[in-house]
Design a protein around this motif. Structure first.
Motif, mmCIF file in Angstrom:
data_model
loop_
_atom_site.group_PDB
_atom_site.id
_atom_site.type_symbol
_atom_site.label_atom_id
_atom_site.label_comp_id
_atom_site.label_asym_id
_atom_site.label_seq_id
_atom_site.Cartn_x
_atom_site.Cartn_y
_atom_site.Cartn_z
ATOM 1 N N ALA A 1 27.940 47.405 5.613
ATOM 2 C CA ALA A 1 27.172 48.875 6.349
ATOM 3 C C ALA A 1 26.501 47.775 6.910
ATOM 4 C CB ALA A 1 26.754 49.794 6.380
ATOM 5 N N THR A 2 25.459 47.372 6.741
ATOM 6 C CA THR A 2 24.142 46.507 7.502
ATOM 7 C C THR A 2 25.076 45.367 8.134
ATOM 8 O OG1 THR A 2 23.676 45.235 5.354
ATOM 9 C CG2 THR A 2 22.615 47.545 6.101
ATOM 10 N N ALA A 3 25.603 44.714 7.052
ATOM 11 C CA ALA A 3 26.233 43.104 7.623
ATOM 12 C C ALA A 3 27.313 43.946 9.455
ATOM 13 C CB ALA A 3 27.800 42.830 6.907
ATOM 14 N N ALA A 4 27.993 44.727 9.295
ATOM 15 C CA ALA A 4 28.452 45.298 10.506
ATOM 16 C C ALA A 4 27.390 45.579 11.829
ATOM 17 C CB ALA A 4 29.302 46.496 10.446
ATOM 18 N N LEU A 5 26.596 45.913 10.977
ATOM 19 C CA LEU A 5 24.742 45.604 12.421
ATOM 20 C C LEU A 5 24.950 44.653 12.866
ATOM 21 C CD1 LEU A 5 22.777 47.903 13.685
ATOM 22 C CD2 LEU A 5 21.657 46.825 11.483
ATOM 23 N N ARG A 6 24.829 44.112 12.509
ATOM 24 C CA ARG A 6 23.735 42.333 11.798
ATOM 25 C C ARG A 6 25.068 41.791 12.916
ATOM 26 N NH1 ARG A 6 22.662 42.062 7.030
ATOM 27 N NH2 ARG A 6 19.867 42.896 6.650
ATOM 28 N N ARG A 7 26.501 42.480 12.929
ATOM 29 C CA ARG A 7 27.973 41.212 14.249
ATOM 30 C C ARG A 7 27.377 41.954 15.196
ATOM 31 N NH1 ARG A 7 30.546 41.550 9.072
ATOM 32 N NH2 ARG A 7 31.673 43.290 9.768
ATOM 33 N N ARG A 8 27.110 43.159 15.578
ATOM 34 C CA ARG A 8 27.083 43.884 16.535
ATOM 35 C C ARG A 8 25.993 43.689 17.582
ATOM 36 N NH1 ARG A 8 28.123 44.677 20.718
ATOM 37 N NH2 ARG A 8 27.483 46.832 22.165
ATOM 38 N N TRP B 1 14.523 49.441 20.140
ATOM 39 C CA TRP B 1 14.115 48.039 19.279
ATOM 40 C C TRP B 1 14.013 46.634 19.677
ATOM 41 C CZ3 TRP B 1 14.483 48.706 14.368
ATOM 42 C CH2 TRP B 1 14.620 50.992 13.295
ATOM 43 N N SER B 2 13.830 46.209 19.389
ATOM 44 C CA SER B 2 14.395 44.526 19.035
ATOM 45 C C SER B 2 14.940 44.128 17.944
ATOM 46 C CB SER B 2 13.029 44.144 19.496
ATOM 47 O OG SER B 2 12.218 43.464 17.393
ATOM 48 N N THR B 3 15.721 42.705 18.752
ATOM 49 C CA THR B 3 16.912 42.186 17.501
ATOM 50 C C THR B 3 15.515 41.527 16.713
ATOM 51 O OG1 THR B 3 17.367 40.601 19.406
ATOM 52 C CG2 THR B 3 18.128 39.544 17.174
ATOM 53 N N GLY B 4 14.653 41.285 16.452
ATOM 54 C CA GLY B 4 14.053 40.829 15.116
ATOM 55 C C GLY B 4 13.119 42.085 14.043
ATOM 56 N N GLU C 1 16.826 43.608 12.437
ATOM 57 C CA GLU C 1 17.344 42.575 11.799
ATOM 58 C C GLU C 1 16.194 42.784 9.944
ATOM 59 O OE1 GLU C 1 16.721 38.391 12.851
ATOM 60 O OE2 GLU C 1 18.845 38.782 14.422
ATOM 61 N N ASP C 2 14.885 43.111 10.527
ATOM 62 C CA ASP C 2 14.131 43.775 9.078
ATOM 63 C C ASP C 2 13.965 45.227 8.833
ATOM 64 O OD1 ASP C 2 12.660 41.129 9.603
ATOM 65 O OD2 ASP C 2 10.970 42.269 10.929
ATOM 66 N N ALA C 3 14.836 45.997 9.427
ATOM 67 C CA ALA C 3 15.804 47.100 8.892
ATOM 68 C C ALA C 3 16.174 46.942 8.226
ATOM 69 C CB ALA C 3 15.423 47.824 10.008
ATOM 70 N N ALA C 4 17.672 46.216 8.476
ATOM 71 C CA ALA C 4 18.335 46.113 7.980
ATOM 72 C C ALA C 4 18.591 44.883 6.600
ATOM 73 C CB ALA C 4 19.783 45.086 8.613
ATOM 74 N N ASP C 5 17.579 44.220 6.596
ATOM 75 C CA ASP C 5 16.932 43.798 5.819
ATOM 76 C C ASP C 5 16.406 44.719 3.933
ATOM 77 O OD1 ASP C 5 18.105 41.088 6.026
ATOM 78 O OD2 ASP C 5 16.477 40.288 6.814
ATOM 79 N N LEU D 1 26.876 40.573 18.452
ATOM 80 C CA LEU D 1 28.016 40.151 20.057
ATOM 81 C C LEU D 1 26.640 41.158 21.041
ATOM 82 C CD1 LEU D 1 30.734 42.053 18.031
ATOM 83 C CD2 LEU D 1 30.588 39.571 18.953
ATOM 84 N N ALA D 2 26.091 42.154 20.872
ATOM 85 C CA ALA D 2 25.469 42.500 21.680
ATOM 86 C C ALA D 2 24.220 41.292 22.798
ATOM 87 C CB ALA D 2 24.657 44.047 21.653
ATOM 88 N N ALA D 3 23.836 40.577 21.818
ATOM 89 C CA ALA D 3 22.576 39.080 22.540
ATOM 90 C C ALA D 3 23.711 38.159 23.092
ATOM 91 C CB ALA D 3 22.458 38.991 20.656
#
Length: 112
Positions: free
Chosen positions: A69-76, A33-36, A39-43, A79-81
C-alpha cells in the motif's frame, strides 16, 4: 495474542508516536501535503507495520499488505510529480505576445 509487560520506554514512545500522528492529522488537509511529508509518513507507516508484525505470525499476516500500500502511494506520488512537471508552462520572454490577425492581413477590402 498475549503480550507481556512493555519494555523500558516502549509505552512512552508509542504514546509519543500516537500524539504526533494526531497533531499531523489535525494540521494537514489534502492540499497541504508536500512530497517530503508524504514520503516521511509512508516511511513511518512501513516501520510501525514492521515493528507490529514482529509480535506474532497473525500480526504479520494482518499487516502484510502495508508495504504494498505504501509502495502504491509512492508510485502515485511519483506520477503526480511527473504530471506536475509536464504542466509547468514554458518560460516567457520579456517580449509581449503578438496579437491580432497576423502576417499577411491586408485589411478590409471594399467593393469598388
Amino acid at each position: 495474542m498475549e503480550l507481556s509487560a512493555a519494555g523500558p520506554g516502549v509505552e512512552q514512545r508509542a504514546a509519543a508516536v500516537a500524539d504526533a500522528v494526531c497533531e499531523l492529522v489535525d494540521a494537514v488537509t489534502p492540499t497541504t501535503w508536500s512530497t517530503g511529508a508524504v514520503e516521511d509518513a509512508a516511511d513511518a507507516i512501513d516501520m510501525l507495520a514492521e515493528a507490529l508484525a514482529a509480535i506474532d505470525p497473525e500480526a504479520a499476516r494482518a499487516l502484510a499488505a502495508v508495504p504494498a500500500a505504501t509502495a502504491a502511494l509512492r508510485r502515485r506520488l511519483a506520477l503526480a510529480a511527473a504530471e506536475d512537471a509536464a504542466v509547468v508552462p514554458a518560460p516567457r520572454s520579456g517580449r509581449a505576445r503578438r496579437r491580432g490577425l497576423g502576417h499577411g492581413w491586408k485589411g478590409i477590402r471594399t467593393p469598388e
